[in-house]
Design an enzyme around this catalytic site. Structure first.
Site, PDB file in Angstrom:
ATOM      1  N   LYS A 127      -9.141  20.216   2.900  1.00 59.55           N
ATOM      2  CA  LYS A 127      -8.093  19.668   3.775  1.00 59.55           C
ATOM      3  C   LYS A 127      -7.180  18.664   3.076  1.00 59.55           C
ATOM      4  CE  LYS A 127     -10.332  20.085   8.304  1.00 59.55           C
ATOM      5  NZ  LYS A 127     -10.603  19.383   9.570  1.00 59.55           N
ATOM      6  N   ASP A 133       5.771  14.190  10.752  1.00 57.27           N
ATOM      7  CA  ASP A 133       5.465  12.825  10.301  1.00 57.27           C
ATOM      8  C   ASP A 133       3.980  12.504  10.410  1.00 57.27           C
ATOM      9  OD1 ASP A 133       8.030  12.373   9.661  1.00 57.27           O
ATOM     10  OD2 ASP A 133       8.535  11.305  11.525  1.00 57.27           O
ATOM     11  N   GLY A 160     -14.355   8.124   9.364  1.00 53.23           N
ATOM     12  CA  GLY A 160     -14.133   9.112   8.310  1.00 53.23           C
ATOM     13  C   GLY A 160     -12.892   9.948   8.574  1.00 53.23           C
ATOM     14  N   THR A 219     -19.985   1.483   7.703  1.00 54.75           N
ATOM     15  CA  THR A 219     -19.328   0.766   6.604  1.00 54.75           C
ATOM     16  C   THR A 219     -18.067   0.112   7.173  1.00 54.75           C
ATOM     17  OG1 THR A 219     -20.088   2.586   5.211  1.00 54.75           O
ATOM     18  CG2 THR A 219     -18.522   1.052   4.223  1.00 54.75           C
TER      19      THR A 219
HETATM   20  P1  ATR Z   1     -15.645  13.833   8.825  1.00 56.17           P
HETATM   21  O1  ATR Z   1     -14.542  14.438   8.018  1.00 56.17           O
HETATM   22  O2  ATR Z   1     -16.457  14.828   9.616  1.00 56.17           O
HETATM   23  O3  ATR Z   1     -15.171  12.702   9.683  1.00 56.17           O
HETATM   24  P2  ATR Z   1     -16.650  11.969   6.889  1.00 56.17           P
HETATM   25  O4  ATR Z   1     -15.256  11.642   6.510  1.00 56.17           O
HETATM   26  O5  ATR Z   1     -17.675  12.160   5.808  1.00 56.17           O
HETATM   27  O6  ATR Z   1     -16.718  13.279   7.776  1.00 56.17           O
HETATM   28  O7  ATR Z   1     -17.171  10.807   7.890  1.00 56.17           O
HETATM   29  C1  ATR Z   1     -18.471  10.745   8.357  1.00 56.17           C
HETATM   30  C2  ATR Z   1     -18.612   9.545   9.310  1.00 56.17           C
HETATM   31  O8  ATR Z   1     -19.951   9.549   9.828  1.00 56.17           O
HETATM   32  C3  ATR Z   1     -18.410   8.192   8.651  1.00 56.17           C
HETATM   33  O9  ATR Z   1     -17.858   7.297   9.583  1.00 56.17           O
HETATM   34  C4  ATR Z   1     -19.860   7.802   8.299  1.00 56.17           C
HETATM   35  O10 ATR Z   1     -20.065   6.416   8.154  1.00 56.17           O
HETATM   36  P3  ATR Z   1     -19.797   5.668   6.725  1.00 56.17           P
HETATM   37  O11 ATR Z   1     -18.329   5.497   6.611  1.00 56.17           O
HETATM   38  O12 ATR Z   1     -20.546   4.409   6.812  1.00 56.17           O
HETATM   39  O13 ATR Z   1     -20.346   6.625   5.670  1.00 56.17           O
HETATM   40  C5  ATR Z   1     -20.581   8.308   9.511  1.00 56.17           C
HETATM   41  N1  ATR Z   1     -22.011   8.520   9.271  1.00 56.17           N
HETATM   42  C6  ATR Z   1     -22.580   9.550   8.596  1.00 56.17           C
HETATM   43  N2  ATR Z   1     -23.924   9.412   8.568  1.00 56.17           N
HETATM   44  C7  ATR Z   1     -24.212   8.267   9.237  1.00 56.17           C
HETATM   45  C8  ATR Z   1     -25.423   7.557   9.561  1.00 56.17           C
HETATM   46  N3  ATR Z   1     -26.623   8.027   9.178  1.00 56.17           N
HETATM   47  N4  ATR Z   1     -25.322   6.404  10.279  1.00 56.17           N
HETATM   48  C9  ATR Z   1     -24.126   5.931  10.659  1.00 56.17           C
HETATM   49  N5  ATR Z   1     -22.947   6.552  10.386  1.00 56.17           N
HETATM   50  C10 ATR Z   1     -22.986   7.690   9.686  1.00 56.17           C
END
Ligand code: ATR
Length: 278
Positions: free
Chosen positions: A65, A77, A128, A152
């Protein structure tokens, strides 16, 4: 005969062919929509050869993507701002790209659980890629405050830098307190997806009128959604977003704006229930 496809690496899990081929048949159109596995090193060649392959365009999924955005002209935009594209189409000799995830989110929300997004804060879990598209959509829909709880914290702060002060980063551990007065709660993380741990959140402070949305669709009913329904909330799952994000692509390639029907929902839901884990 018009042709389109979905590309990704791997791609065998994609349910987009079920959706687009349902619509092609439903509207009696001569067309075809297939899955094409495209490894990262072949993405540029694939996009450059759309016309030669007789393709109107394609959907783009993991992991392409972001990379595809750099190979096409942003069609609007919002897509320029997001820096990602999931729908590619050809116009006037150009290859254009757009991101339909935010639109899919808003359309599905308004179809399944209409709510006044201007009336109060939304709470979003995660920061994310999917969260970025949804944050942009919520801002564009006039949501006054989007409280973002992400494991995070810095990533929530990056969303605020991008989309302005309507984005309010909150501590992940304080999520339950951020639910007060919210009109909408959205989970954008993978927590609750088949094979992942469940999302553990106390909903006691969430007003009963609030809508709970989970972008996950495997399973169709996550623990979050079932808890929300038990508490009387209206609940929307990610299958609805998947169906509505497909509307624009179909319209761009095949020239008809399709309807998301209950029959289509059931068809894809049956595949999810009987199908693969992702
Ligand atoms: P997508 O494109 O599906 O949004 P991504 O960009 O990898 O995938 O985002 C995953 C999201 O799930 C993030 O917000 C991630 O948190 P971090 O930014 O801290 O990595 C969150 N996430 C994934 N596993 C997690 C877990 N075990 N506990 C809390 N948040 C989690």
């Amino acid at each position: 005969m018009k042709k389109a496809c979905v590309i990704g690496w791997p791609i065998s899990h994609s349910r987009s062919p079920i959706i687009h081929n349902y619509w092609l048949k439903h509207y009696g159109l001569q067309g075809e929509y297939t899955r094409v596995p495209v490894p990262p090193e072949q993405l540029g060649d694939f996009i450059a050869s759309l016309e030669r392959q007789g393709l109107e365009g394609c959907n783009v999924t993991i992991p392409h993507k972001e990379a595809v955005f750099r190979l096409v002209t942003p069609a609007d935009d919002m897509t320029r701002q997001l820096g990602v594209a999931n729908t590619i189409f050809r116009r006037d000799g150009m290859t254009l790209g757009t991101s339909t995830d935010g639109e899919g989110f808003l359309l599905s929300l308004m179809a399944e659980a209409p709510c006044d997004l201007g009336a109060g804060p939304a709470v979003m879990i995660g920061a994310g890629g999917a969260a970025t598209a949804i944050a942009a959509a919520l801002v564009s829909a006039g949501c006054p405050e989007i409280r973002v709880a992400n494991r995070t914290l810095e990533k929530s702060q990056l969303l605020r830098d991008r989309f302005g002060d309507a984005i309010r980063p909150v501590e992940y551990d304080s999520l339950q307190y951020a639910l007060k007065d919210a009109v909408l709660l959205v989970n954008t993380t993978s927590l609750g997806m088949a094979g992942c741990p469940d999302l553990d959140v106390n909903l006691d402070r969430l007003p009963e009128s609030a809508v709970v949305y989970d972008i996950i669709y495997v399973p169709l009913e996550t623990r979050l959604l079932s808890l929300a329904r038990q508490r009387g909330h209206r609940a929307v799952n990610g299958l609805s977003m998947l169906l509505y994000q497909a509307v624009r692509g179909f319209e761009l390639w095949f020239g008809v704006r399709p309807q998301v029907t209950q029959e289509l929902y059931e068809r894809v839901a049956a595949d999810v229930r009987g199908g693969l884990a992702t």
